[in-house]
Scaffold this motif. Structure first.
Motif, PDB file in Angstrom:
ATOM      1  N   ASN A  14      -8.217  15.893   0.775  1.00 30.00           N
ATOM      2  CA  ASN A  14      -7.913  15.123   1.983  1.00 30.00           C
ATOM      3  C   ASN A  14      -7.630  13.646   1.707  1.00 30.00           C
ATOM      4  OD1 ASN A  14      -8.079  17.380   3.567  1.00 30.00           O
ATOM      5  ND2 ASN A  14      -9.997  16.835   4.590  1.00 30.00           N
ATOM      6  N   LYS A  15      -6.817  13.398   0.703  1.00 34.17           N
ATOM      7  CA  LYS A  15      -6.402  12.013   0.412  1.00 34.17           C
ATOM      8  C   LYS A  15      -4.880  11.976   0.262  1.00 34.17           C
ATOM      9  CE  LYS A  15     -10.450   9.976   0.240  1.00 34.17           C
ATOM     10  NZ  LYS A  15     -11.119   9.666  -1.006  1.00 34.17           N
ATOM     11  N   GLU A  16      -4.180  12.512   1.258  1.00 33.92           N
ATOM     12  CA  GLU A  16      -2.719  12.588   1.182  1.00 33.92           C
ATOM     13  C   GLU A  16      -2.086  11.220   0.959  1.00 33.92           C
ATOM     14  OE1 GLU A  16      -0.620  13.181   5.024  1.00 33.92           O
ATOM     15  OE2 GLU A  16      -2.616  13.458   5.866  1.00 33.92           O
ATOM     16  N   LYS A  17      -2.721  10.170   1.411  1.00 35.52           N
ATOM     17  CA  LYS A  17      -2.173   8.822   1.277  1.00 35.52           C
ATOM     18  C   LYS A  17      -2.212   8.343  -0.166  1.00 35.52           C
ATOM     19  CE  LYS A  17      -2.757   4.153   3.185  1.00 35.52           C
ATOM     20  NZ  LYS A  17      -3.537   3.327   4.143  1.00 35.52           N
ATOM     21  N   TYR A  18      -3.171   8.853  -0.959  1.00 35.77           N
ATOM     22  CA  TYR A  18      -3.395   8.306  -2.292  1.00 35.77           C
ATOM     23  C   TYR A  18      -3.145   9.285  -3.429  1.00 35.77           C
ATOM     24  CZ  TYR A  18      -6.016   4.961   0.561  1.00 35.77           C
ATOM     25  OH  TYR A  18      -6.387   4.045   1.506  1.00 35.77           O
ATOM     26  N   VAL A  19      -3.199  10.598  -3.179  1.00 34.46           N
ATOM     27  CA  VAL A  19      -3.200  11.550  -4.278  1.00 34.46           C
ATOM     28  C   VAL A  19      -1.912  11.479  -5.099  1.00 34.46           C
ATOM     29  CG1 VAL A  19      -2.309  13.495  -2.896  1.00 34.46           C
ATOM     30  CG2 VAL A  19      -3.729  13.919  -4.932  1.00 34.46           C
ATOM     31  N   GLY A  20      -0.781  11.221  -4.456  1.00 34.20           N
ATOM     32  CA  GLY A  20       0.462  11.091  -5.204  1.00 34.20           C
ATOM     33  C   GLY A  20       0.430   9.927  -6.179  1.00 34.20           C
ATOM     34  N   LEU A  21      -0.204   8.836  -5.780  1.00 35.96           N
ATOM     35  CA  LEU A  21      -0.324   7.679  -6.668  1.00 35.96           C
ATOM     36  C   LEU A  21      -1.205   8.005  -7.868  1.00 35.96           C
ATOM     37  CD1 LEU A  21      -0.853   4.937  -3.922  1.00 35.96           C
ATOM     38  CD2 LEU A  21       1.263   5.450  -5.177  1.00 35.96           C
ATOM     39  N   ALA A  22      -2.281   8.752  -7.623  1.00 36.22           N
ATOM     40  CA  ALA A  22      -3.152   9.158  -8.733  1.00 36.22           C
ATOM     41  C   ALA A  22      -2.399  10.041  -9.717  1.00 36.22           C
ATOM     42  CB  ALA A  22      -4.380   9.887  -8.187  1.00 36.22           C
ATOM     43  N   VAL A  23      -1.632  11.011  -9.205  1.00 37.83           N
ATOM     44  CA  VAL A  23      -0.865  11.905 -10.074  1.00 37.83           C
ATOM     45  C   VAL A  23       0.211  11.116 -10.827  1.00 37.83           C
ATOM     46  CG1 VAL A  23       0.679  13.897 -10.129  1.00 37.83           C
ATOM     47  CG2 VAL A  23      -1.344  13.924  -8.659  1.00 37.83           C
ATOM     48  N   CYS A  89      -8.981  11.403  -6.817  1.00 38.04           N
ATOM     49  CA  CYS A  89      -7.623  11.408  -6.289  1.00 38.04           C
ATOM     50  C   CYS A  89      -7.224  10.125  -5.572  1.00 38.04           C
ATOM     51  CB  CYS A  89      -7.409  12.606  -5.362  1.00 38.04           C
ATOM     52  SG  CYS A  89      -8.436  12.604  -3.880  1.00 38.04           S
ATOM     53  N   ASP A  90      -8.147   9.178  -5.417  1.00 37.94           N
ATOM     54  CA  ASP A  90      -7.752   7.882  -4.872  1.00 37.94           C
ATOM     55  C   ASP A  90      -7.855   6.769  -5.919  1.00 37.94           C
ATOM     56  OD1 ASP A  90     -10.485   8.032  -4.963  1.00 37.94           O
ATOM     57  OD2 ASP A  90     -10.839   7.395  -2.898  1.00 37.94           O
ATOM     58  N   ARG A 115     -13.806  -0.118 -18.143  1.00 35.76           N
ATOM     59  CA  ARG A 115     -14.012  -0.731 -16.832  1.00 35.76           C
ATOM     60  C   ARG A 115     -12.814  -0.458 -15.932  1.00 35.76           C
ATOM     61  NH1 ARG A 115     -18.256  -4.797 -17.573  1.00 35.76           N
ATOM     62  NH2 ARG A 115     -17.755  -5.737 -15.574  1.00 35.76           N
ATOM     63  N   LEU A 116     -13.080  -0.459 -14.636  1.00 28.39           N
ATOM     64  CA  LEU A 116     -12.059  -0.234 -13.614  1.00 28.39           C
ATOM     65  C   LEU A 116     -11.981  -1.459 -12.705  1.00 28.39           C
ATOM     66  CD1 LEU A 116     -13.198   3.359 -12.620  1.00 28.39           C
ATOM     67  CD2 LEU A 116     -11.244   2.806 -14.082  1.00 28.39           C
ATOM     68  N   ARG A 117     -10.776  -1.922 -12.423  1.00 28.06           N
ATOM     69  CA  ARG A 117     -10.623  -2.983 -11.423  1.00 28.06           C
ATOM     70  C   ARG A 117     -10.850  -2.373 -10.039  1.00 28.06           C
ATOM     71  NH1 ARG A 117      -5.740  -1.610 -13.144  1.00 28.06           N
ATOM     72  NH2 ARG A 117      -5.652  -3.229 -14.738  1.00 28.06           N
ATOM     73  N   LYS A 118     -11.456  -3.118  -9.145  1.00 27.88           N
ATOM     74  CA  LYS A 118     -11.669  -2.633  -7.783  1.00 27.88           C
ATOM     75  C   LYS A 118     -10.456  -3.016  -6.938  1.00 27.88           C
ATOM     76  CE  LYS A 118     -15.800  -2.878  -5.965  1.00 27.88           C
ATOM     77  NZ  LYS A 118     -17.028  -3.373  -5.280  1.00 27.88           N
ATOM     78  N   ILE A 119      -9.876  -2.013  -6.257  1.00 29.19           N
ATOM     79  CA  ILE A 119      -8.729  -2.270  -5.399  1.00 29.19           C
ATOM     80  C   ILE A 119      -9.039  -1.818  -3.972  1.00 29.19           C
ATOM     81  CG2 ILE A 119      -7.046  -2.112  -7.274  1.00 29.19           C
ATOM     82  CD1 ILE A 119      -6.393   0.723  -6.346  1.00 29.19           C
ATOM     83  N   ARG A 120      -8.298  -2.394  -3.038  1.00 27.20           N
ATOM     84  CA  ARG A 120      -8.476  -2.030  -1.635  1.00 27.20           C
ATOM     85  C   ARG A 120      -7.635  -0.798  -1.309  1.00 27.20           C
ATOM     86  NH1 ARG A 120      -7.589  -7.669  -1.727  1.00 27.20           N
ATOM     87  NH2 ARG A 120      -9.455  -8.905  -1.202  1.00 27.20           N
ATOM     88  N   GLY A 121      -7.744  -0.339  -0.085  1.00 28.20           N
ATOM     89  CA  GLY A 121      -6.975   0.817   0.325  1.00 28.20           C
ATOM     90  C   GLY A 121      -5.483   0.629   0.167  1.00 28.20           C
ATOM     91  N   THR A 124      -4.156  -3.532  -3.332  1.00 27.70           N
ATOM     92  CA  THR A 124      -4.343  -4.892  -3.836  1.00 27.70           C
ATOM     93  C   THR A 124      -5.717  -5.028  -4.482  1.00 27.70           C
ATOM     94  OG1 THR A 124      -5.176  -5.638  -1.683  1.00 27.70           O
ATOM     95  CG2 THR A 124      -2.805  -5.868  -2.110  1.00 27.70           C
ATOM     96  N   ALA A 125      -5.781  -5.821  -5.533  1.00 27.06           N
ATOM     97  CA  ALA A 125      -7.035  -5.995  -6.262  1.00 27.06           C
ATOM     98  C   ALA A 125      -8.018  -6.847  -5.467  1.00 27.06           C
ATOM     99  CB  ALA A 125      -6.762  -6.647  -7.614  1.00 27.06           C
ATOM    100  N   VAL A 126      -9.295  -6.475  -5.553  1.00 26.04           N
ATOM    101  CA  VAL A 126     -10.357  -7.314  -4.997  1.00 26.04           C
ATOM    102  C   VAL A 126     -10.660  -8.378  -6.056  1.00 26.04           C
ATOM    103  CG1 VAL A 126     -12.709  -7.378  -4.111  1.00 26.04           C
ATOM    104  CG2 VAL A 126     -11.278  -5.343  -3.730  1.00 26.04           C
TER     105      VAL A 126
END
Length: 329
Positions: A14-23, A89-90, A115-121, A124-126
Protein backbone atom coordinates in the motif's frame (compact mmCIF):
# COMPACT_ATOMS: atom_id res chain seq x y z
CA UNK A 1 33.80 -14.06 -3.83
CA UNK A 2 35.37 -11.76 -6.45
CA UNK A 3 32.05 -10.97 -8.18
CA UNK A 4 29.22 -11.72 -5.72
CA UNK A 5 25.64 -11.77 -6.91
CA UNK A 6 23.57 -9.29 -4.93
CA UNK A 7 19.82 -9.48 -4.34
CA UNK A 8 17.62 -6.49 -3.52
CA UNK A 9 14.29 -7.61 -2.05
CA UNK A 10 11.60 -4.92 -1.92
CA UNK A 11 8.67 -5.49 0.43
CA UNK A 12 5.62 -3.67 -0.93
CA UNK A 13 2.37 -2.86 0.84
CA UNK A 14 0.00 0.00 0.00
CA UNK A 15 2.66 2.52 -1.00
CA UNK A 16 1.65 3.17 -4.61
CA UNK A 17 3.06 6.70 -4.35
CA UNK A 18 6.56 5.50 -3.45
CA UNK A 19 7.07 1.88 -4.54
CA UNK A 20 8.04 2.79 -8.10
CA UNK A 21 10.76 5.09 -6.80
CA UNK A 22 12.11 2.31 -4.58
CA UNK A 23 12.20 -0.12 -7.53
CA UNK A 24 13.85 2.52 -9.74
CA UNK A 25 16.60 2.93 -7.15
CA UNK A 26 17.14 -0.83 -7.07
CA UNK A 27 17.24 -1.13 -10.86
CA UNK A 28 19.63 1.82 -11.14
CA UNK A 29 22.46 0.10 -9.26
CA UNK A 30 25.87 0.31 -10.95
CA UNK A 31 26.82 -3.19 -9.82
CA UNK A 32 26.06 -5.49 -12.78
CA UNK A 33 25.43 -8.59 -10.68
CA UNK A 34 22.20 -7.37 -9.11
CA UNK A 35 18.78 -9.02 -9.12
CA UNK A 36 15.64 -7.20 -7.97
CA UNK A 37 12.78 -9.10 -6.34
CA UNK A 38 9.58 -7.33 -5.31
CA UNK A 39 7.02 -8.98 -3.03
CA UNK A 40 3.63 -7.31 -2.89
CA UNK A 41 2.03 -8.26 0.41
CA UNK A 42 -1.62 -8.00 -0.60
CA UNK A 43 -1.78 -4.30 -1.39
CA UNK A 44 -5.29 -2.88 -1.79
CA UNK A 45 -4.22 0.30 -3.59
CA UNK A 46 -2.66 0.59 -7.08
CA UNK A 47 0.77 -0.74 -6.05
CA UNK A 48 0.47 -3.87 -8.21
CA UNK A 49 -0.40 -1.78 -11.28
CA UNK A 50 2.74 0.26 -10.68
CA UNK A 51 4.86 -2.88 -10.25
CA UNK A 52 3.53 -4.62 -13.35
CA UNK A 53 5.22 -1.94 -15.44
CA UNK A 54 8.56 -3.40 -14.30
CA UNK A 55 7.59 -7.02 -15.01
CA UNK A 56 10.38 -7.58 -17.55
CA UNK A 57 13.10 -6.29 -15.20
CA UNK A 58 12.15 -7.65 -11.79
CA UNK A 59 10.89 -10.83 -10.20
CA UNK A 60 7.39 -9.87 -9.04
CA UNK A 61 5.71 -12.00 -6.38
CA UNK A 62 2.12 -11.33 -5.36
CA UNK A 63 0.73 -12.80 -2.15
CA UNK A 64 -1.99 -12.27 0.42
CA UNK A 65 -1.32 -9.88 3.26
CA UNK A 66 0.78 -11.50 5.96
CA UNK A 67 3.03 -8.74 7.27
CA UNK A 68 6.58 -7.66 6.56
CA UNK A 69 8.24 -10.85 7.81
CA UNK A 70 6.03 -12.89 5.48
CA UNK A 71 7.03 -10.74 2.50
CA UNK A 72 10.72 -10.94 3.39
CA UNK A 73 10.52 -14.73 3.74
CA UNK A 74 8.99 -15.09 0.27
CA UNK A 75 11.49 -12.72 -1.29
CA UNK A 76 14.47 -14.46 0.26
CA UNK A 77 13.16 -17.85 -0.82
CA UNK A 78 13.15 -16.59 -4.44
CA UNK A 79 16.55 -14.89 -4.26
CA UNK A 80 19.96 -16.21 -5.33
CA UNK A 81 22.32 -13.52 -4.07
CA UNK A 82 25.40 -14.01 -1.92
CA UNK A 83 24.63 -10.57 -0.44
CA UNK A 84 21.03 -9.61 0.29
CA UNK A 85 19.46 -6.18 0.79
CA UNK A 86 15.92 -5.76 2.14
CA UNK A 87 14.54 -2.43 0.90
CA UNK A 88 11.36 -0.96 2.35
CA UNK A 89 9.06 0.19 -0.43
CA UNK A 90 9.18 3.86 0.58
CA UNK A 91 12.99 3.98 0.95
CA UNK A 92 15.74 4.41 -1.65
CA UNK A 93 19.23 3.11 -2.36
CA UNK A 94 21.88 5.38 -3.85
CA UNK A 95 23.00 4.14 -7.31
CA UNK A 96 26.45 2.95 -6.22
CA UNK A 97 25.53 1.42 -2.85
CA UNK A 98 25.51 -2.21 -3.96
CA UNK A 99 28.81 -1.70 -5.81
CA UNK A 100 30.39 -0.12 -2.73
CA UNK A 101 29.22 -3.00 -0.53
CA UNK A 102 30.48 -5.59 -3.01
CA UNK A 103 33.85 -3.83 -3.19
CA UNK A 104 34.55 -4.32 0.53
CA UNK A 105 32.84 -7.68 0.95
CA UNK A 106 34.84 -10.62 2.30
CA UNK A 107 33.78 -14.13 3.34
CA UNK A 108 34.32 -13.14 6.98
CA UNK A 109 31.54 -10.55 6.88
CA UNK A 110 28.02 -11.23 8.08
CA UNK A 111 26.72 -7.73 7.44
CA UNK A 112 27.63 -4.34 5.99
CA UNK A 113 25.59 -1.36 7.12
CA UNK A 114 25.39 2.26 6.07
CA UNK A 115 23.71 5.46 7.12
CA UNK A 116 20.52 6.72 5.48
CA UNK A 117 19.59 10.35 4.90
CA UNK A 118 16.13 11.20 6.25
CA UNK A 119 13.75 12.48 3.58
CA UNK A 120 10.20 13.78 3.71
CA UNK A 121 7.23 12.35 1.87
CA UNK A 122 7.98 14.62 -1.11
CA UNK A 123 11.57 13.36 -1.31
CA UNK A 124 13.28 16.46 0.04
CA UNK A 125 16.00 15.87 2.61
CA UNK A 126 15.43 16.76 6.25
CA UNK A 127 18.47 19.01 6.85
CA UNK A 128 21.17 17.47 9.01
CA UNK A 129 19.19 14.34 9.92
CA UNK A 130 20.49 10.82 9.28
CA UNK A 131 19.41 7.31 10.28
CA UNK A 132 20.64 6.39 12.82
CA UNK A 133 20.79 10.01 13.95
CA UNK A 134 23.81 10.27 16.19
CA UNK A 135 27.42 9.09 16.04
CA UNK A 136 29.10 7.04 13.27
CA UNK A 137 28.16 3.41 12.84
CA UNK A 138 30.31 0.72 14.47
CA UNK A 139 32.58 -1.44 12.36
CA UNK A 140 34.82 -4.44 12.95
CA UNK A 141 34.73 -6.12 16.33
CA UNK A 142 31.51 -5.04 18.04
CA UNK A 143 31.42 -7.94 20.49
CA UNK A 144 31.87 -5.78 23.59
CA UNK A 145 28.79 -3.64 22.85
CA UNK A 146 26.76 -6.64 21.63
CA UNK A 147 27.42 -8.68 24.77
CA UNK A 148 26.82 -5.79 27.14
CA UNK A 149 23.53 -4.55 25.70
CA UNK A 150 22.21 -7.48 23.64
CA UNK A 151 22.28 -5.29 20.53
CA UNK A 152 24.41 -2.60 18.90
CA UNK A 153 23.90 0.71 17.01
CA UNK A 154 22.53 -0.02 13.54
CA UNK A 155 20.36 1.60 10.86
CA UNK A 156 16.82 0.44 10.04
CA UNK A 157 16.15 -2.37 7.55
CA UNK A 158 17.04 -0.55 4.33
CA UNK A 159 20.51 0.38 5.61
CA UNK A 160 21.85 -3.18 5.83
CA UNK A 161 23.35 -5.79 3.50
CA UNK A 162 23.33 -9.35 4.86
CA UNK A 163 25.42 -12.43 4.09
CA UNK A 164 23.30 -15.22 2.67
CA UNK A 165 24.73 -17.72 5.15
CA UNK A 166 23.42 -15.55 8.02
CA UNK A 167 19.96 -15.39 6.50
CA UNK A 168 19.88 -19.12 5.75
CA UNK A 169 20.58 -19.77 9.43
CA UNK A 170 17.80 -17.55 10.84
CA UNK A 171 15.12 -17.50 8.13
CA UNK A 172 12.27 -18.05 7.59
CA UNK A 173 11.29 -15.51 10.21
CA UNK A 174 8.40 -16.54 12.48
CA UNK A 175 5.67 -14.54 10.76
CA UNK A 176 3.21 -13.95 13.63
CA UNK A 177 6.01 -12.69 15.89
CA UNK A 178 7.70 -10.50 13.29
CA UNK A 179 4.71 -9.16 11.41
CA UNK A 180 6.41 -5.86 12.18
CA UNK A 181 10.02 -5.12 13.24
CA UNK A 182 11.64 -8.08 11.41
CA UNK A 183 14.96 -6.24 11.30
CA UNK A 184 15.43 -6.79 15.04
CA UNK A 185 16.35 -10.45 14.54
CA UNK A 186 18.35 -10.06 11.32
CA UNK A 187 20.45 -7.14 12.56
CA UNK A 188 20.90 -8.51 16.06
CA UNK A 189 22.10 -11.95 14.96
CA UNK A 190 24.85 -10.64 12.67
CA UNK A 191 27.69 -10.60 15.27
CA UNK A 192 27.18 -14.34 15.88
CA UNK A 193 27.93 -15.15 12.24
CA UNK A 194 30.87 -12.91 11.38
CA UNK A 195 32.22 -9.39 11.30
CA UNK A 196 30.10 -6.27 10.78
CA UNK A 197 31.51 -3.57 8.49
CA UNK A 198 30.29 -0.11 7.49
CA UNK A 199 30.30 2.04 4.39
CA UNK A 200 31.71 5.51 4.77
CA UNK A 201 29.19 8.22 4.02
CA UNK A 202 25.56 7.65 3.09
CA UNK A 203 24.07 4.72 1.18
CA UNK A 204 20.41 5.60 0.73
CA UNK A 205 17.34 7.45 1.95
CA UNK A 206 14.81 6.67 4.69
CA UNK A 207 11.43 8.27 4.07
CA UNK A 208 9.75 9.84 7.08
CA UNK A 209 6.05 9.03 6.82
CA UNK A 210 3.43 7.92 9.32
CA UNK A 211 3.86 4.40 7.98
CA UNK A 212 7.35 4.28 9.52
CA UNK A 213 5.91 4.35 13.00
CA UNK A 214 3.96 1.86 15.06
CA UNK A 215 0.61 3.52 15.46
CA UNK A 216 -1.84 2.31 18.05
CA UNK A 217 -1.84 1.70 21.77
CA UNK A 218 0.09 -0.35 24.25
CA UNK A 219 -0.48 -3.52 22.22
CA UNK A 220 2.07 -2.14 19.75
CA UNK A 221 4.57 -1.78 22.57
CA UNK A 222 3.84 -5.34 23.71
CA UNK A 223 4.43 -6.58 20.17
CA UNK A 224 7.82 -4.90 19.97
CA UNK A 225 8.88 -6.30 23.34
CA UNK A 226 7.76 -9.78 22.21
CA UNK A 227 10.02 -9.44 19.15
CA UNK A 228 12.92 -8.46 21.40
CA UNK A 229 12.34 -11.43 23.71
CA UNK A 230 12.18 -13.84 20.78
CA UNK A 231 15.38 -12.40 19.33
CA UNK A 232 17.28 -12.85 22.62
CA UNK A 233 16.06 -16.46 22.90
CA UNK A 234 17.05 -17.14 19.28
CA UNK A 235 20.51 -15.65 19.80
CA UNK A 236 21.06 -17.89 22.82
CA UNK A 237 19.93 -20.95 20.87
CA UNK A 238 22.28 -20.25 17.95
CA UNK A 239 25.20 -19.31 20.20
CA UNK A 240 25.08 -22.72 21.91
CA UNK A 241 26.55 -21.59 25.18
CA UNK A 242 28.90 -18.94 23.79
CA UNK A 243 26.91 -16.07 25.31
CA UNK A 244 27.31 -15.09 28.99
CA UNK A 245 24.48 -15.56 31.45
CA UNK A 246 24.10 -11.76 31.59
CA UNK A 247 23.21 -11.50 27.87
CA UNK A 248 19.79 -9.88 27.72
CA UNK A 249 17.76 -7.09 26.11
CA UNK A 250 19.30 -3.94 27.55
CA UNK A 251 19.58 -1.55 24.61
CA UNK A 252 17.91 1.89 24.93
CA UNK A 253 14.86 1.38 22.70
CA UNK A 254 13.96 -1.87 24.45
CA UNK A 255 14.20 -0.28 27.89
CA UNK A 256 12.21 2.71 26.67
CA UNK A 257 9.37 0.42 25.55
CA UNK A 258 9.62 -1.56 28.78
CA UNK A 259 9.35 1.65 30.81
CA UNK A 260 6.22 2.69 28.90
CA UNK A 261 4.54 -0.63 29.64
CA UNK A 262 5.76 -0.66 33.26
CA UNK A 263 4.34 2.82 33.80
CA UNK A 264 0.96 2.41 32.14
CA UNK A 265 0.03 -1.29 32.29
CA UNK A 266 2.01 -3.11 34.98
CA UNK A 267 -0.88 -5.14 36.39
CA UNK A 268 -2.14 -6.33 33.00
CA UNK A 269 1.30 -7.55 32.00
CA UNK A 270 2.41 -9.03 35.30
CA UNK A 271 5.37 -6.66 35.56
CA UNK A 272 7.05 -6.76 38.95
CA UNK A 273 9.65 -4.05 38.45
CA UNK A 274 8.79 -0.49 39.40
CA UNK A 275 8.94 2.38 36.88
CA UNK A 276 11.76 3.87 38.95
CA UNK A 277 13.85 0.69 38.62
CA UNK A 278 13.35 0.48 34.85
CA UNK A 279 14.04 4.21 34.48
CA UNK A 280 17.29 3.85 36.42
CA UNK A 281 18.30 0.97 34.15
CA UNK A 282 17.48 3.09 31.08
CA UNK A 283 19.52 6.03 32.39
CA UNK A 284 22.56 3.78 32.99
CA UNK A 285 22.23 2.33 29.50
CA UNK A 286 21.80 5.70 27.79
CA UNK A 287 24.89 7.07 29.54
CA UNK A 288 26.96 4.17 28.20
CA UNK A 289 25.38 3.50 24.79
CA UNK A 290 28.08 4.35 22.22
CA UNK A 291 25.78 5.95 19.66
CA UNK A 292 24.50 8.97 21.58
CA UNK A 293 25.77 12.53 21.80
CA UNK A 294 25.60 14.25 25.18
CA UNK A 295 22.58 16.24 24.04
CA UNK A 296 20.77 12.99 23.26
CA UNK A 297 21.84 11.48 26.58
CA UNK A 298 20.42 14.46 28.49
CA UNK A 299 17.14 14.27 26.56
CA UNK A 300 16.65 10.53 27.12
CA UNK A 301 17.63 10.69 30.79
CA UNK A 302 15.23 13.59 31.41
CA UNK A 303 12.42 11.65 29.70
CA UNK A 304 13.17 8.53 31.76
CA UNK A 305 13.14 10.41 35.04
CA UNK A 306 9.91 12.16 34.09
CA UNK A 307 8.26 8.83 33.29
CA UNK A 308 9.33 7.48 36.67
CA UNK A 309 8.37 10.47 38.81
CA UNK A 310 5.38 12.17 37.15
CA UNK A 311 1.98 10.61 37.99
CA UNK A 312 0.33 8.53 35.27
CA UNK A 313 -2.75 10.76 35.22
CA UNK A 314 -0.60 13.77 34.37
CA UNK A 315 1.46 11.95 31.73
CA UNK A 316 -1.68 10.79 29.94
CA UNK A 317 -2.61 14.43 29.33
CA UNK A 318 0.73 15.25 27.64
CA UNK A 319 0.48 14.75 23.84
CA UNK A 320 3.22 12.58 22.41
CA UNK A 321 4.84 11.79 25.75
CA UNK A 322 5.44 8.17 24.69
CA UNK A 323 5.71 8.86 20.96
CA UNK A 324 3.48 10.59 18.42
CA UNK A 325 1.66 7.44 17.26
CA UNK A 326 1.04 5.61 20.55
CA UNK A 327 -2.25 6.47 22.19
CA UNK A 328 -2.57 5.78 25.91
CA UNK A 329 -6.35 6.16 26.14
Amino acid sequence: MQTPLCSIIVSSYNKEKYVGLAVDSALSQTWPGTEVIVVDDGSTDQSVSVLEKYADRIVLIRKGNGGQASAMNRGFQASRGDIVFFLDCDDLLDPDTVERVAAIWTPALSKVHFRLRKIRGDGTAVPGELMPPYRPLPSGDIEKVFLRFGFYPAPPTSGNAFARRLLEAVMPLPEPTYRAWPDTLLIGMAPLFGTVAKLDGIGGSWRQTEGNYSRGGLDKVRGKLACDAHYIATARAHARGRLPASFSARWPQHLRDKLILTKFAPAADGIRESPAAVAADLVRTVLNWPEYTWRARVWFCTWALGMALVPRAVLRRIPGVVGPFIKLA
